[in-house]
Design a protein around this motif. Sequence first.
Motif, short mmCIF file in Angstrom:
data_model
loop_
_atom_site.label_atom_id
_atom_site.label_comp_id
_atom_site.label_asym_id
_atom_site.label_seq_id
_atom_site.Cartn_x
_atom_site.Cartn_y
_atom_site.Cartn_z
N UNK A 36 42.39 42.06 29.27
CA UNK A 36 42.81 41.59 27.95
C UNK A 36 43.97 42.40 27.38
N UNK A 37 44.04 43.68 27.73
CA UNK A 37 45.11 44.53 27.22
C UNK A 37 45.41 45.62 28.24
N UNK A 71 49.99 53.88 30.65
CA UNK A 71 51.05 53.74 31.65
C UNK A 71 51.10 52.33 32.23
N UNK A 72 50.11 51.51 31.88
CA UNK A 72 50.09 50.09 32.25
C UNK A 72 50.21 49.89 33.76
N UNK A 73 49.56 50.75 34.54
CA UNK A 73 49.51 50.62 35.98
C UNK A 73 48.05 50.65 36.44
N UNK A 74 47.75 49.86 37.47
CA UNK A 74 46.40 49.86 38.04
C UNK A 74 46.35 50.91 39.15
N UNK A 75 45.52 51.92 38.96
CA UNK A 75 45.43 53.05 39.87
C UNK A 75 44.16 52.95 40.70
N UNK A 76 44.29 53.08 42.01
CA UNK A 76 43.14 53.22 42.90
C UNK A 76 43.13 54.65 43.42
N UNK A 110 48.68 41.00 31.63
CA UNK A 110 47.52 40.82 30.76
C UNK A 110 47.25 39.34 30.54
N UNK A 111 45.96 39.02 30.37
CA UNK A 111 45.51 37.65 30.10
C UNK A 111 45.87 36.68 31.23
N UNK A 112 45.96 37.22 32.46
CA UNK A 112 46.16 36.41 33.66
C UNK A 112 45.12 36.82 34.70
N UNK A 164 35.60 48.42 30.94
CA UNK A 164 36.67 47.44 31.06
C UNK A 164 36.66 46.46 29.89
N UNK A 165 37.85 46.09 29.45
CA UNK A 165 38.01 45.09 28.40
C UNK A 165 38.63 43.85 29.01
N UNK A 166 37.77 42.92 29.47
CA UNK A 166 38.29 41.72 30.11
C UNK A 166 37.21 40.97 30.85
N UNK A 167 37.63 40.17 31.83
CA UNK A 167 36.74 39.29 32.58
C UNK A 167 36.74 39.66 34.06
#
Length: 259
Positions: free
Chosen positions: A96-97, A126-131, A150-152, A203-206
Amino acid sequence: MTKLYLFLVVLFSAVSLVAGPTEGLIAYYPFNGNAENHVESNITETFQSATYDTDRFNNESSSVKFANNKNFVVDIKNEGIRTTEEFSVSFWFNVQSLSSAGNNLLNIMNEGCGNFNTEIMFENNIKKLNTATGKNCGLREHSYITNVLANEWHHYCLVMKNGKRFIYFDEELVSFDIIGSEILPDQTIKKFYFSGRHPSQHFNGLLDDIRIYNRALDESEVTEVYKLKNTPIDTFVKNSYKLRKSIPSGFSMLHIPFS
């Protein structure tokens, strides 16, 4: 009535409840109005006050929404999967964000410093997905994905194979790393914490279509999972799941008297 029941038993026995690769599949959660595992295994899960939402095909009550400090814990320790051998986890997510603190999609871990840990998370601001894969309180190998919207809806798949880590994002292989023994402890994996372990991480989302395998998926299988469509059989499976679960354990056509 006997003939009708026989027809239903044969029909539900013939139809697989899971599309896509099934070899080695130990957990499958399509979240079709419930958080039940749709394959037989020695796995248990904990999820309180689940909220369901639309999925990527706009089907109602077909994904799970995380908010208000909720997570979904899958306990796989009885499956005996080793960190240094093979496993895969695949899921769809919709964040979501990208600027929210915490935003932890998944934490695969054994509690305690020095034990195995893999986190898939959006790092603060930082708007990056870290593994990050390695040890609790210790060294970890990091890999970043920057093209998350976001929202996709996005598809993520982590494959571990004998110390090699493959990360797929929206079908594409985006990272390959060799995780050395100095940061990868050889242990039996205990728990998958979807939406993180601690309230500050949630997590904030689906999330949707979670799959856990006890083997390494290859690239063609990851593509197969990514390209699964919302076909009429999917709707049939959703409606038939409860009926199939109601068939008595050990039931056989031999139990039906023929006249």
